[in-house]
Design an enzyme around this catalytic site. Structure first.
Site, PDB file in Angstrom:
ATOM      1  N   ASP A 179      30.549 -13.820   9.487  1.00  0.00           N
ATOM      2  CA  ASP A 179      29.596 -12.715   9.496  1.00  0.00           C
ATOM      3  C   ASP A 179      30.055 -11.610  10.433  1.00  0.00           C
ATOM      4  O   ASP A 179      29.422 -10.561  10.516  1.00  0.00           O
ATOM      5  CB  ASP A 179      28.212 -13.224   9.936  1.00  0.00           C
ATOM      6  CG  ASP A 179      27.257 -13.220   8.760  1.00  0.00           C
ATOM      7  OD1 ASP A 179      27.723 -12.960   7.627  1.00  0.00           O
ATOM      8  OD2 ASP A 179      26.064 -13.476   8.964  1.00  0.00           O
ATOM      9  N   ASP A 186      17.085 -24.577   9.452  1.00  0.00           N
ATOM     10  CA  ASP A 186      17.456 -25.950   9.116  1.00  0.00           C
ATOM     11  C   ASP A 186      16.240 -26.841   8.844  1.00  0.00           C
ATOM     12  O   ASP A 186      16.139 -27.462   7.787  1.00  0.00           O
ATOM     13  CB  ASP A 186      18.353 -26.554  10.212  1.00  0.00           C
ATOM     14  CG  ASP A 186      17.983 -26.070  11.607  1.00  0.00           C
ATOM     15  OD1 ASP A 186      16.848 -25.596  11.771  1.00  0.00           O
ATOM     16  OD2 ASP A 186      18.814 -26.186  12.516  1.00  0.00           O
TER      17      ASP A 186
END
Lengths: 60, 875, 243
Positions: free
Chosen positions: B324, B468
């Site tokens: 990223d 998550d």
């Protein structure tokens, strides 16, 4: 950690797992690569595997 | 010879000659010289000489010839903290204490023979302890037999015997126990009975003892809570009512967490491996994602290479770096070692968005995610993937996050590898417990996800900052299962500083609060009740900030504003509260054993309490507020410093408690007599709080870090090859991704700094060789830096250390099971250390007294007797 | 320097592990003795005794560290022909050794000529284990499949089964050596001893110093490898062998 022992064996031993099957994939792939890399080695191995298989045919 | 020597010396000083000749026989004076030589290791001063002479005379009078030399030598060895040649005025006292100690407590020294008669102290002590322990020992044996009987009958006739029925009966009885009020004496008997049962059962292993301990603890805690709710809420005045209710709420929260916690970890599943099919053609295809944003490129490289080393058919595994940060260096690296590189133009949804973006560009049946600093071992996939073959519905396998470097707690408290770290509880116990209820969470890294279910829920969840846990929740809602395999198959670097650690936890707690708000696990479709409870516990756990703060200031309510927060006599409070605390400790200590030592939770929670209190509350009401922050790792703390910014809340709490203490002292001397016991309890509580806060302070004292590349300790044989062709076997003490520390067996072969050598390291019967350079030489210890490794060699180097499948397997063997008392002492030490740290940042005028106090303590410490080990006495 | 060096070093290490060792040199190059510090000009040896019709076992020596060894002895070409053709009958070796009546615990290590002859065939048949020393090279791979010795061994299943292979003189820096030893490992996984002996200057220097490497350079790489080898052999078998 004992570097001279097989690491996977050691891991499973420490976990108490007895029946396992670990496939040494990278090592097998490397061996095939090595055999293909050297002409003489390739010839010898091929010759032997052929003669072995022909022997097996004979015994049958 | 000596005689003539004496005569000569005597001739110089006639007076000496006179003394020697008249008062001492020649033989004796010769003995004195020998004694002097053995007894004093340096030139004696008058005081020492005088004392030595007394010892000499006593030896001559009371000790047999053959023993004299032995005794002379052992006097010095048994008094390691006294310089016999330079005695000070306090030394006789030190000697007295030391010899009393040696004679009574530590008697296994050569002095045993001489002072055996004084040994009765020890005998008295053991007699007393026997009186106490015999009944307990008897009970322990008895419960052992009972347990064995129960288990035997449970195993032998499973038709007739149903342990569940018995358990239900026990549960019903416990329910009765909760609600019947006792007077003080019956409560006392009740508590002691419970305690004896718990003490006698805790040494047995097995499922049943665990259950009994849990039930005992639940009974006592619930009884406490029931008593608190029905008998102790103070409604005398509005202040009393409010404070009393606040404390009760905090206690209720703690009780709830305790209850859910017991439920969660009652039966850890402890999954092993499940074998894959023989034919590797049947193995599924796997994509490995390594998301990264701004982390050190070196770490990403190591992880990527380790990922290449994973043993999986080459045509079935694809590795991608998901960058990223759009870094060219990383792209070049990816091209060089032939792994995929995926980057994107925006950074929407951070890590979740990054992975989702990559999901659309890849097509493996499974996705494995490694944070860029979690280095996998080569057996990662083969130890885990089998479960997917076995269970069609399985959508997620999580493995532990393991850290090879100390986290801020471990580093700043200097207990790395001595005390299990904060993570250990979650990955060692909680996740295994979750697994039983099919509620193992996704933890963002070191996990495998099945692509099709993940696509079904729309990829990694990006609504919250903890993508998550939310992803796992969504998968569970769809009816998919998850698994946790507690085999360490990857390791990474822990957060470096306390502020970074707190930042990470703030993110987690905010994320969990967000999920609790927008996708509450207690509501909605698709979950079983057990899964709901596990998720609820995980999320509620992060709301613990406020209750923790309440406990940290609770005693002040009475000490400062004189509010009776618990409306009951002191004895009654002790009889209800202490057993509840002790039993929850016993049960937790039994279940968490190696993974969390008693009382350490207090420090971990005290450190975080303030910081997670606000974000969770805010997130609960406004879940959209707040941004994603990456956990910074791999930094280097160059100098030791005290993190004042982080520790401000602790300082505030400490000053509050100190003020409370001062009030307490005032009330003790000036208050009414019937308040004394209440004052004492509250003062003790405040002192305990101060200790815990002191612990938090010592965590904020950031210690210096020596290396950027953390070195991992190992002990293994390697071979060095000198340029000349000589091979030398040596021991590798540690390694990092850049070099290794080596210990030579002898100094026959010497090395020069910057000398080029080769290092041979084996893995199993494979052997690899690496060019290297000597970086430092310190007697037998040499530091080696790897030199210009080719890409292939770099990969091989990682193959024979980080990638070893057993690289981390022995890690937890170091830890003993929990010992609550010694653990408590550790907490006291750590807490005390915090205040020592504090004294350093206080103005000199005030510290003067502290320093004096410390010096006094140091002097006091010199009186403390020393243990003498048998091997130090080697005559 | 191949099998003789390996045997001398192995014997020393077994001896250090408190094993009772007897080394017999069946190689006519008569080099083994030099590892045990025997005088170079001393011509004695069992073969010489046999030629001279003296009892062969009178040729036993004991080195300063206490290992019993029996050198071949210095003989001429004619004597050698005579020895193999006339003096050594069938089963000579096994008869002689069983007459000597050694204890079962004793390691009898025979240094066998690589060339097949009357004596070496007897030794191979007599031995409980045969350790073939190989070098991790393509030539060795060829010989491994196609040489008189290999054919002889593979045609006798009983001999073939007691063969072990030891990789020797592995060049640490040579990529090819590493690769070839991997190939050997994949070909004979159960017969290859998992200890490799490297090519080490220390070995050459030790021989030049008439001793073995564990005495010359006890902390060298090869000294450690021989120690491991000895321990490995002790763990897996506890008597007699030939190489």
């Amino acid at each position: 950690m004992n570097y001279e022992k097989n690491d996977v064996d050691e891991l499973y031993k420490s976990l108490g797992i007895k029946d396992y099957r670990y496939v040494e994939i990278q090592e097998n792939e490397e061996i095939i690569q090595i055999i293909n890399k050297w002409a003489l080695v390739k010839e010898i191995i091929n010759f032997c595997s052929e003669s072995q298989s022909s022997q097996e045919v004979k015994t049958k | 010879m000596i005689l003539t020597d004496l005569l000569q010396r005597g001739s110089k000083y006639p007076l000496h000659q006179f003394v020697y000749w008249i008062f001492l026989q020649p033989q004796v004076s010769q003995d004195w010289l020998v004694f002097k030589k053995n007894y004093f290791h340096q030139k004696p001063e008058t005081s020492g000489m005088l004392f030595g002479f007394i010892v000499f005379v006593l030896l001559q009078l009371y000790c047999h010839d053959s023993k004299r030399l032995f005794v002379t030598k052992s006097i010095q060895k048994n008094l390691p903290h006294v310089q016999l040649a330079k005695l000070t005025f306090a030394d006789p006292l030190r000697m007295l204490i030391q010899f009393t100690w040696l004679a009574s407590i530590q008697s296994a020294t050569p002095y045993k023979d001489l002072l055996a008669n004084l040994n009765f102290f020890k005998n008295i002590f053991s007699a007393v302890s026997n009186v106490f322990f015999y009944p307990l020992k008897f009970l322990t044996e008895l419960t052992g037999e009972v347990l064995a009987n129960i288990e035997f009958s449970a195993n032998s006739n499973d038709g007739d015997f149903k342990p569940h029925i018995y358990l239900i009966i026990i549960f019903l009885l416990a329910l009765v126990c909760l609600t019947i009020p006792f007077n003080i004496s019956s409560q006392l008997v009740f508590v002691f009975l419970m305690w004896f049962v718990a003490m006698s059962i805790r040494t047995h292993n097995g499922y049943l003892p665990k259950l009994i301990l849990v039930i005992l603890s639940l009974t006592l805690s619930s009884r406490y809570l029931f008593w608190r709710a029905t008998a102790t809420i103070n409604t005398d005045s509005s202040v009393d009512t409010v404070t009393s209710l606040i404390l009760f709420t905090a206690e209720f929260y703690t009780w709830l967490i305790l209850l859910l916690g017991y439920f969660q970890i009652a039966g850890p599943l402890q999954r092993k491996t499940y074998s894959l099919p023989n034919d590797t053609n049947l193995w599924p295809t796997v994509d490995i994602f390594i998301p990264t944003y701004n982390e050190d490129i070196g770490i990403v490289k190591t992880t990527t290479i380790a990922a290449i080393n994973i043993d999986w058919p080459k045509d079935k595994i694809k590795i991608y770096i998901l960058d990223d940060g759009n870094r060219h260096a990383l792209q070049d690296f990816a091209n060089e070692i032939h792994v995929g590189y995926i980057s994107r133009t925006n950074n929407i949804h951070a890590k979740a968005g990054n992975i989702n973006n990559a999901m659309q560009l890849t097509e493996g049946e499974y996705l494995t995610i490694f944070d860029c600093d979690h280095i996998p071992v080569r057996s990662f996939l083969q130890t885990t993937m089998g479960w997917f073959i076995r269970d069609e519905k399985l959508a997620l396998i999580q493995t532990p996050h393991h850290f090879y470097s100390p986290d801020p707690f471990e580093r700043n408290l200097n207990n790395f590898k001595k005390t299990p770290n904060e993570n250990s509880l979650f990955y060692g116990v909680v996740q295994d417990g979750n697994d039983l209820w099919n509620a193992a969470f996704f933890c963002g890294s070191c996990a495998i996800l099945k692509r099709s279910p993940l696509t079904e829920i729309g990829g990694i969840a990006h609504e919250t900052v903890t993508e998550d846990a939310h992803t796992a929740l969504k998968l569970h809602r769809k009816g998919y299962t998850s698994a946790y395999i507690n085999i360490i198959q990857a390791a990474g670097q822990a957060t470096e500083s306390l502020s970074a650690h707190i930042g990470q936890r703030i993110r987690w707690s905010r994320g969990m609060a967000q999920i609790f708000r927008i996708d509450n696990p207690l509501l909605g479709k698709g979950l079983k009740i057990s899964q709901r409870l596990c998720y609820a516990n995980a999320m509620l756990h992060f709301f613990g900030g406020i209750p923790r703060l309440i406990f940290l200031i609770a005693p002040l309510a009475f000490l400062i504003i004189h509010a009776y927060i618990i409306h009951a006599p002191t004895v009654e409070i002790l009889l209800y509260a202490l057993p509840a605390i002790i039993h929850s400790n016993l049960a937790n200590s039994y279940m968490q054993g190696k993974h969390r030592y008693s009382f350490w939770s207090e420090i971990y929670e005290a450190v975080l309490a303030w910081y997670i209190a606000v974000p969770t509350t805010v997130a609960l009401f406004k879940p959209k507020v707040g941004t994603f922050n990456v956990t910074a790792k791999g930094g280097l703390i160059k100098d030791e410093f005290f993190d004042l910014t982080v520790s401000k809340p602790y300082l505030m709490l400490i000053s509050l408690n100190v003020i409370g203490l001062i009030f307490g002292v005032y009330r003790f001397f000036n208050g009414p007599d019937d308040e004394l016991s209440t004052v004492i309890i509250n003062v003790i509580w405040a002192i305990y709080n101060l200790l815990v806060l002191g612990g938090a302070i010592s965590v904020a004292q950031e210690t210096k870090q020596l290396r950027l590349h953390h070195r991992i300790d190992v002990k293994t044989d390697i071979t060095l090859r000198k340029k000349s062709g000589h091979l030398l076997s040596a021991k590798m003490n540690n390694f990092s991704d850049a070099g290794l520390g080596v210990q030579l067996y002898s100094d026959e072969v010497s090395f020069d700094k910057n000398e080029s050598i080769h290092v041979l390291i084996s893995r199993g019967d494979r052997e690899y060789i690496f060019p290297a350079r000597i970086a430092s030489v310190n007697k037998l210890y040499i530091g080696i830096i790897l030199d210009n490794l080719t890409a292939n060699q770099k990969q091989n180097f990682i193959k024979c250390n980080y990638s070893r499948s057993d690289a981390w397997s022995a890690w937890e063997d170091n830890f003993d099971v929990d010992k609550p008392l010694s653990s408590f002492l550790d907490i006291v030490t750590v807490g005390f250390k915090g205040y020592v740290v504090l004294t350093r940042s206080i103005p000199r005028k005030i510290t003067k007294y502290f320093i004096k106090g410390r010096t006094f303590l140091f002097i006091l410490k010199t009186f403390y007797p020393r243990n003498i080990h048998a091997d130090t006495i080697n005559l | 320097m191949g099998s003789s060096t390996v045997i001398a070093n192995l014997a020393r290490n077994l001896h250090e592990l408190d094993q009772d060792v007897l080394v017999i040199d069946l190689k006519s190059n008569n080099l083994l003795r030099l590892h045990f510090n025997m005088d170079w000009c001393n011509p004695n040896g069992w073969a010489l005794n046999v030629i001279n019709d003296q009892p062969w076992f009178n040729a036993g020596f004991k080195c300063e560290f206490g290992i019993s060894f029996m050198p071949f002895g210095r003989i001429t070409y004619e004597n050698k022909q005579c020895l193999f053709n006339e003096k050594i009958e069938n089963n000579w070796l096994s008869n002689q050794l069983s007459m000597a009546n050694f204890s079962d615990k004793k390691w009898i290590i025979l240094n066998v000529e690589s060339e097949l002859n009357n004596l070496s065939i007897q030794a191979l048949n007599y031995a409980d284990k045969i350790i073939r020393v190989i070098e991790p090279q393509a030539t060795c791979l060829g010989q491994f499949y196609d040489s008189i010795q290999s054919n002889y061994l593979s045609n006798n299943p009983s001999l073939h089964d007691k063969c072990l292979y030891l990789i020797n003189k592995m060049m640490p820096l040579s990529e090819l050596d590493h690769e070839m030893s991997l190939v050997f490992k994949s070909l004979i996984p159960n017969q290859l001893i998992p200890v490799k002996i490297h090519f080490d200057e220390n070995i050459k220097e030790a021989f030049a110093q008439k001793t073995t490497v564990n005495i010359y350079a006890p902390n060298s790489g090869t000294a450690k490898q021989f120690r491991t080898l000895a321990t490995w052999l002790m763990l897996h078998f506890s008597h007699k062998g030939a190489a």
